[in-house]
Scaffold this active site. Structure first.
Site, PDB file in Angstrom:
ATOM      1  N   VAL A   1      -2.901   6.852  -8.665  1.00 46.32           N
ATOM      2  CA  VAL A   1      -3.729   6.881  -7.458  1.00 46.32           C
ATOM      3  C   VAL A   1      -3.615   5.556  -6.714  1.00 46.32           C
ATOM      4  O   VAL A   1      -4.422   5.263  -5.839  1.00 46.32           O
ATOM      5  CB  VAL A   1      -5.217   7.183  -7.796  1.00 46.32           C
ATOM      6  CG1 VAL A   1      -5.391   8.612  -8.271  1.00 46.32           C
ATOM      7  CG2 VAL A   1      -5.756   6.192  -8.834  1.00 46.32           C
TER       8      VAL A   1
ATOM      9  N   ARG B   1      -0.238   3.287  -5.382  1.00 41.15           N
ATOM     10  CA  ARG B   1       0.748   3.423  -4.328  1.00 41.15           C
ATOM     11  C   ARG B   1       1.968   4.132  -4.898  1.00 41.15           C
ATOM     12  O   ARG B   1       2.338   3.908  -6.050  1.00 41.15           O
ATOM     13  CB  ARG B   1       1.152   2.051  -3.764  1.00 41.15           C
ATOM     14  CG  ARG B   1       0.122   1.453  -2.816  1.00 41.15           C
ATOM     15  CD  ARG B   1       0.083   2.242  -1.513  1.00 41.15           C
ATOM     16  NE  ARG B   1      -0.865   1.729  -0.541  1.00 41.15           N
ATOM     17  CZ  ARG B   1      -2.106   2.160  -0.424  1.00 41.15           C
ATOM     18  NH1 ARG B   1      -2.564   3.087  -1.244  1.00 41.15           N
ATOM     19  NH2 ARG B   1      -2.898   1.678   0.505  1.00 41.15           N
TER      20      ARG B   1
ATOM     21  N   ASP C   1      -1.056  11.436  -6.853  1.00 39.73           N
ATOM     22  CA  ASP C   1      -1.770  11.618  -5.587  1.00 39.73           C
ATOM     23  C   ASP C   1      -1.098  10.826  -4.470  1.00 39.73           C
ATOM     24  O   ASP C   1      -1.446  10.987  -3.310  1.00 39.73           O
ATOM     25  CB  ASP C   1      -3.233  11.190  -5.737  1.00 39.73           C
ATOM     26  CG  ASP C   1      -4.049  11.487  -4.487  1.00 39.73           C
ATOM     27  OD1 ASP C   1      -4.072  12.663  -4.079  1.00 39.73           O
ATOM     28  OD2 ASP C   1      -4.641  10.548  -3.914  1.00 39.73           O
TER      29      ASP C   1
ATOM     30  N   GLU D   1       5.775   9.951   2.078  1.00 41.61           N
ATOM     31  CA  GLU D   1       4.728  10.922   2.382  1.00 41.61           C
ATOM     32  C   GLU D   1       4.837  11.375   3.830  1.00 41.61           C
ATOM     33  O   GLU D   1       5.181  10.570   4.703  1.00 41.61           O
ATOM     34  CB  GLU D   1       3.346  10.309   2.115  1.00 41.61           C
ATOM     35  CG  GLU D   1       3.124   9.957   0.659  1.00 41.61           C
ATOM     36  CD  GLU D   1       1.723   9.393   0.400  1.00 41.61           C
ATOM     37  OE1 GLU D   1       0.886   9.401   1.329  1.00 41.61           O
ATOM     38  OE2 GLU D   1       1.476   8.938  -0.731  1.00 41.61           O
TER      39      GLU D   1
ATOM     40  N   HIS E   1      -2.416  12.832  -1.382  1.00 46.68           N
ATOM     41  CA  HIS E   1      -3.044  11.548  -1.055  1.00 46.68           C
ATOM     42  C   HIS E   1      -4.491  11.758  -0.594  1.00 46.68           C
ATOM     43  O   HIS E   1      -4.899  11.323   0.485  1.00 46.68           O
ATOM     44  CB  HIS E   1      -2.255  10.819   0.028  1.00 46.68           C
ATOM     45  CG  HIS E   1      -2.480   9.330   0.012  1.00 46.68           C
ATOM     46  ND1 HIS E   1      -1.517   8.422   0.381  1.00 46.68           N
ATOM     47  CD2 HIS E   1      -3.560   8.586  -0.343  1.00 46.68           C
ATOM     48  CE1 HIS E   1      -1.987   7.189   0.275  1.00 46.68           C
ATOM     49  NE2 HIS E   1      -3.243   7.273  -0.162  1.00 46.68           N
TER      50      HIS E   1
ATOM     51  N   SER F   1      -7.311  11.460  -3.032  1.00 48.19           N
ATOM     52  CA  SER F   1      -8.244  11.111  -4.104  1.00 48.19           C
ATOM     53  C   SER F   1      -9.474  10.357  -3.608  1.00 48.19           C
ATOM     54  O   SER F   1     -10.543  10.446  -4.215  1.00 48.19           O
ATOM     55  CB  SER F   1      -7.539  10.287  -5.184  1.00 48.19           C
ATOM     56  OG  SER F   1      -7.027   9.078  -4.656  1.00 48.19           O
TER      57      SER F   1
END
Length: 325
Positions: A232, A234, A258, A263, A282, A284
């Site tokens: 969680v 990078r 996550d 991305e 992404h 969380s």
């Protein structure tokens, strides 16, 4: 640390430049107190010289990193509506007198809760239960008890500490690893030993030159075959090819990501099909109302800056995070 100020008047208001994202921040409390301008990736460079303050509302953008090295004056204070600052840092910003602050405090508990949910989901085999339910298949299994297991949380900032406390509340014996060893925190030289004995390895570290790619094939090879990995922090902390190999060859039992190196994750990415991998977009730290919290936090910081008061959440631009934790 205080951001330097000029004697602003009603006619000479500070210029607040917002790097926009949808939905925009609620800045109604600053009406009449700041001249608010808006920028996107194409206009940021031309508007930076006239800005006193820059709010990086679009924290997925790398536009600041590209625009900052240009000509002209630069804002004396930059705030990013995120915990990480790697998306905006460049040598010119790092060496400048500009104060950089982040959204420390907004995401800590939500991310900790999300990690706990992932731990419980994997221990109780919930993904398989949902899959069997969709197929209307009754298959009794045994699940894992989390109390008494061991976790290694990498990253000793507020998010890492919140994760540590939440996992401990579940009865998990949790070790916290940080940049330097101190009371309650293990140093990086102990990471390999702690990973080798952990049932859960949680990555919550900031992205720096020292942490990039730290979870590689060697480190996944240290983990127990029954262990799981959660990221969680990078995406660039993890060698995704090495993780894919570790999962495919069953070197570890499972993982949850996550955050990702690139991305959004494309539909063609092989990560979607990896055995034992939970993929989330992404999210969380993004609980209901999180954008309002980020906006309110910035307004509070702006009022401190306006009054010439010291700002909290000041980032050490060389280290890439807020020191003192």
């Amino acid at each position: 640390m205080t951001a330097p100020m000029s004697p602003y008047t009603a006619e000479n208001k500070p210029t607040l430049l917002v790097l926009d994202a949808e939905p925009p921040p609620r800045l109604g409390r600053l009406t009449g107190r700041a001249r608010v301008e808006h920028a996107d990736e194409s206009t940021l460079a031309s508007l930076l010289p006239a800005a006193d303050v820059l709010l990086v509302w679009d924290f997925t953008s790398h536009a600041v990193r590209r625009a900052w090295p240009g000509d002209g004056p630069r804002p004396r204070w930059v705030h990013t509506a995120s915990a990480g600052v790697d998306h905006l840092m460049c040598p010119e910003l790092a060496s400048s007198e500009t104060v950089v602050t982040n959204a420390r405090g907004v995401f800590d508990q939500p991310i900790a809760e999300y990690v706990a949910a992932l731990v419980l989901a994997m221990a109780k085999d919930l993904p398989r239960t949902l899959e069997l339910q969709r197929g209307r298949e009754w298959r009794h299994r045994e699940s894992q008890r989390v109390a008494g297991t061991r976790a290694c949380v990498v990253g000793s900032g507020p998010i890492g500490r919140a994760i540590e406390q939440t996992l401990k509340a579940l009865g998990i014996k949790t070790a916290l690893v940080g940049r330097t060893a101190r009371a309650g925190v293990h140093g990086p030289d102990e990471l390999d030993r702690l990973m080798a004995r952990a049932d859960w390895v949680v990555s919550a570290a900031p992205l720096t030159d020292e942490t990039a790619g730290m979870f590689n094939a060697r480190r996944f090879g240290l983990m127990q075959p029954s262990a799981r990995f959660i990221n969680v922090g990078r995406g660039q902390l993890v060698d995704e090819d090495a993780l894919a190999e570790a999962l495919s060859k069953h070197w570890i039992a499972g993982a949850a990501l996550d955050v990702f190196e690139h991305e959004p994750l494309t539909a063609e990415s092989p990560l979607w099909e990896l055995p034992g991998l939970i993929v989330s977009p992404h999210m969380s730290g993004d609980t209901i109302g999180w954008r309002d919290e980020l906006g309110a936090q910035f307004v509070e910081l702006y009022e401190l800056w306006e009054a010439g008061e010291p700002l909290p959440n000041v980032v050490d631009k060389q280290r890439g995070y807020v020191p003192g934790h």
